[in-house]
Structures are given as C-alpha cells and as structure tokens.
Design an enzyme around this catalytic site. Structure first.
Site, short mmCIF file in Angstrom:
data_model
loop_
_atom_site.label_atom_id
_atom_site.label_comp_id
_atom_site.label_asym_id
_atom_site.label_seq_id
_atom_site.Cartn_x
_atom_site.Cartn_y
_atom_site.Cartn_z
N GLY A 54 0.86 -1.18 0.00
CA GLY A 54 0.00 0.00 0.00
C GLY A 54 0.90 1.23 0.00
NE ARG A 90 5.34 -3.19 -4.61
CZ ARG A 90 4.04 -3.36 -4.35
NH1 ARG A 90 3.56 -3.19 -3.13
NH2 ARG A 90 3.21 -3.68 -5.32
CD GLN A 203 -3.30 -6.95 -3.50
OE1 GLN A 203 -3.98 -7.62 -4.28
NE2 GLN A 203 -2.11 -6.47 -3.83
CG ASP A 243 -0.23 2.18 -5.63
OD1 ASP A 243 -1.37 1.72 -5.82
OD2 ASP A 243 0.53 1.73 -4.76
CG ASN A 253 -5.50 1.84 -7.14
OD1 ASN A 253 -4.71 1.89 -6.19
ND2 ASN A 253 -6.67 1.22 -7.04
O1 MRU Z 1 0.48 -3.83 -4.65
P1 MRU Z 1 -0.16 -3.19 -3.46
O2 MRU Z 1 -0.97 -4.14 -2.65
O3 MRU Z 1 0.84 -2.43 -2.63
O4 MRU Z 1 -1.16 -2.13 -4.10
C1 MRU Z 1 -1.94 -1.33 -3.26
C2 MRU Z 1 -2.90 -0.47 -4.01
O5 MRU Z 1 -3.01 -0.53 -5.21
C3 MRU Z 1 -3.68 0.51 -3.21
O6 MRU Z 1 -4.92 0.75 -3.81
C4 MRU Z 1 -2.90 1.85 -3.17
O7 MRU Z 1 -1.58 1.63 -2.72
C5 MRU Z 1 -3.56 2.82 -2.29
S1 MRU Z 1 -3.29 2.40 -0.58
C6 MRU Z 1 -4.08 3.48 0.43
#
Ligand code: MRU
Length: 369
Positions: A54, A90, A203, A243, A253
């Site tokens: 996240g 990342r 998720q 993101d 996102n």
């Molecule tokens: O790959 P992830 O699980 O880190 O991706 C998370 C997302 O896409 C969330 O929607 C984004 O980080 C917003 S978190 C408040």
C-alpha cells in the site's frame, strides 16, 4: 483500527527493541503475525515481498529505513546509498520516493551527530501525518456518502464498490478509500461494500478482513462482477485508492482499476479516488506514458494462496505447468474517467487546475528526487 478489540497501527516503533514492528501482511487474513524489521536488507525485503504494502505504508516504512541508515552511519554517502537501495524496491507507488526524499533532504541540513535522533523523529512524524491525512480524507468523503444516503428510501444502504486494499493496513491507519466508509458507518449511515477480489494477490480479502473487524457489511466479489452489478443499478459509487496521481489527475492504482472506471462511466456511476497529497507526483503529467508499471512475479498469477480445510496456509497452482503468466501490477485511469479526488484538504476535480487550487503550496514543486 481494531484487531480483535485491540487498536493497532500497521507499523509502530518498539523503543525497547530499537526496531520497527510491522504486521506481516503475507499471512492475512488467515494469520495475524507481527514481525520486527531491523536491518536495511530486511526493510527492502519487507517492501519487495509485500509484508508491508500500500503506497502510504511503503512510504512510512521507508522513512524508518532511513532512520536506521542514519543510526548505522549518518554520513551523506551512506544516506545516498540507503536512499538508492530502498528506492528500487517498488517502482510505482510514489510515496516511497516522496518519503525517502523528504528524509534525506532534511537530514543533510543537519550536523552528522544530530542525524540519527532527528531521523527517527521524522519517521514518527511522517507516520502521524499519514494518520491525520487519512482521517481527513474520511471526513471529506463522508459528505459524498451522506448526500447519496439522503436520496435513499427506507434506510437502504449506500452501496460502494472498492478495488484492492486501500484500507488501514495499506496506510498507517484508517486507510484512504476505506476511511470514508468507517466515518459513514460510525455516523450511523447504512453502507454496504462490494469488495473486488483483486487478482492476482487477492488484496480484497484484506479489505474484507478489515471491514468485517469493524462490523461493516460487505460482500467479496470476483473482479469481473463489477460491470454487471453497475448495469443492474447495484452500485451507488466507486471509491478506490491510488499509488501515484499525476499533476493533471491521472490515477495509477492496482491492476483492474481502469476497467472499473470504464464500467462506472458507461453506467453513470460516480468514480472517486481517495488521494493523500504525498501520492501526487507533481513531476508527471501523462500517467499512461510516464508512470513506471511494476511487473511482478509470474508465480503470483499461476498460483493462489489460501487456507486449506486442515487450517494450513498453502499455495496451489491454477494453470497448466508451463503456461506463462503475465503480471503487470498497476494500471492508469485517465483523469476524464475520475469524478473527483478526495484529498485531506477537500474534494477536487481530477485536473491540473483542481489539484493546483487545493495544493498551491505543493504544485509548484516539480522535483521528486
Ligand atoms: O500492490 P499493493 O498491494 O501495494 O497495491 C496497493 C494499491 O493498489 C492501493 O490501492 C494503493 O496503494 C492505495 S493504498 C491506500
């Protein structure tokens, strides 16, 4: 938010151990495991392996990583090294670069002897700010839900669809997309959340775990169900996280978000994005052309993880052996598909003018590194 009645943040500092405590999210929703992180390699692994994930949480974790780096060796050269090491973990979520930049820039203004203590203090500040930002996103988003609720008859719930996990464990607390849901529920507004499964890593199961712990009615649906539900008038609004959002309001996102935005537009369903300001990349305009999209492991697609009937967490293969899997982890939703951006300072249009009006102090900053 609460886990079995106890309040947790998704990370916290253990002063006795001199280490960061995290919830290892790889085992959720089936097991709640706490872990401490106390080497730079461990910080990098925690982000890469998505023990923490996240965008806002990745940023806060990286700030504690810089605090460790400053404690080990506060020289400029070592801070640069730690920055580069953590920055490559990342590529898509801009909060990582944002937090690393903020820490390094500030620490370099200080004498080396003062850096370790100041770095830890700054990491605490970044975490506390995240909580406050998300709480305010919730209060601003609450007004959208309240308006829709006022048009409902007989106390029918407001039906919200969300994708991925933009919940409290994706941030330090509250979540971004989920914060308005908590605020609405706590204000006595009936809501029901459609939670997209969000393959490949599911998720949505994390979001379901969070919402269930707070008593918020929700239903876990396959990624392909959203369009059908929208066509049949069963979704009042979509709220997702981000993101990285560009200065003109394109939103990057979790993969699949774009398809939900297209379906929402085709069915006149409002599509909102919950956006903390550290997730804005003021150096980028065109999200499709300019945002790097993380390619993750093939195994995340060819296999799924779950709980066996014997109560063990296991991974099974869903594809024939040898079938290749492709795994772009994010996509970009162009600004014209976004109804509005819910920020800590208010709601604005997904446009350069909308964002600049809310953030005149930040929009002039063009450098993120
Ligand atoms: O790959 P992830 O699980 O880190 O991706 C998370 C997302 O896409 C969330 O929607 C984004 O980080 C917003 S978190 C408040």
């Amino acid at each position: 938010m609460k886990v079995n009645g106890t309040h947790y943040r998704s990370l916290w500092w253990d002063a006795d151990k001199g280490a960061l405590q995290i919830i290892d999210q790889r085992w959720l929703p089936h097991e709640f495991r706490i872990q401490h992180v106390d080497t730079l390699q461990d910080f990098a692994d925690a982000i890469v392996e998505m023990r923490v994930r996240g965008a806002p949480l990745i940023g806060a974790t990286a700030a504690y990583g810089m605090a460790l780096a400053a404690r080990l060796d506060p020289s400029d050269a070592h801070l640069d090294e730690a920055f580069a090491f953590l920055d490559k973990t990342r590529p898509t979520a801009i909060n990582l670069r944002w937090a690393l930049t903020r820490c390094r820039t500030y620490l370099k203004t200080l004498a080396e002897a003062d850096r370790a203590e100041a770095a830890l203090k700054l990491a605490h500040e970044i975490s506390d700010e995240d909580v406050e930002i998300n709480r305010n996103i919730g209060l601003n988003g609450l007004e959208i839900i309240r308006e829709i609720a006022a048009r409902k008859k007989n106390g029918e719930p407001v039906r919200i669809l969300t994708h991925c996990n933009a919940g409290w464990i994706a941030t330090v607390d509250w979540g971004t997309a989920t914060s308005p849901m908590y605020q609405a529920h706590d204000a006595g507004i009936p809501i029901h959340v459609w939670v997209d499964e969000t393959r490949p890593r599911n998720q949505g199961a994390l979001t379901s775990w969070e919402l269930g712990s707070h008593g918020i009615p929700h239903t876990y649906i396959t990624d392909n169900a959203g369009g059908h539900l929208m066509q049949h008038g069963q979704v009042d609004l979509v709220i997702v996280g981000t993101d990285r959002t560009t200065r003109r309001g394109d939103v990057c996102n979790k993969i699949g978000t774009y398809l939900k935005a297209l379906a929402a537009r085709a069915n006149d369903v409002p599509f909102y994005v919950a956006l903390p300001s550290p997730t804005i990349d003021w150096t980028v305009d065109n999200g499709v052309a300019e945002i790097p999209i993380e390619e993750r492991l093939e195994r995340e697609v060819t296999h799924v993880q779950g709980l066996t009937e014997a109560g063990e967490i296991a991974q099974v293969q869903v594809t024939p052996v040898g079938t290749p899997g492709g795994n772009p982890a994010f996509d970009v939703t162009p600004n014209h598909l976004v109804t509005g951006l819910i920020t800590e300072r208010g709601i604005c249009q997904a446009s350069a003018d909308g964002l600049a009006e809310l953030f005149p102090d930040l929009s002039s900053l063009k450098e993120s590194a």
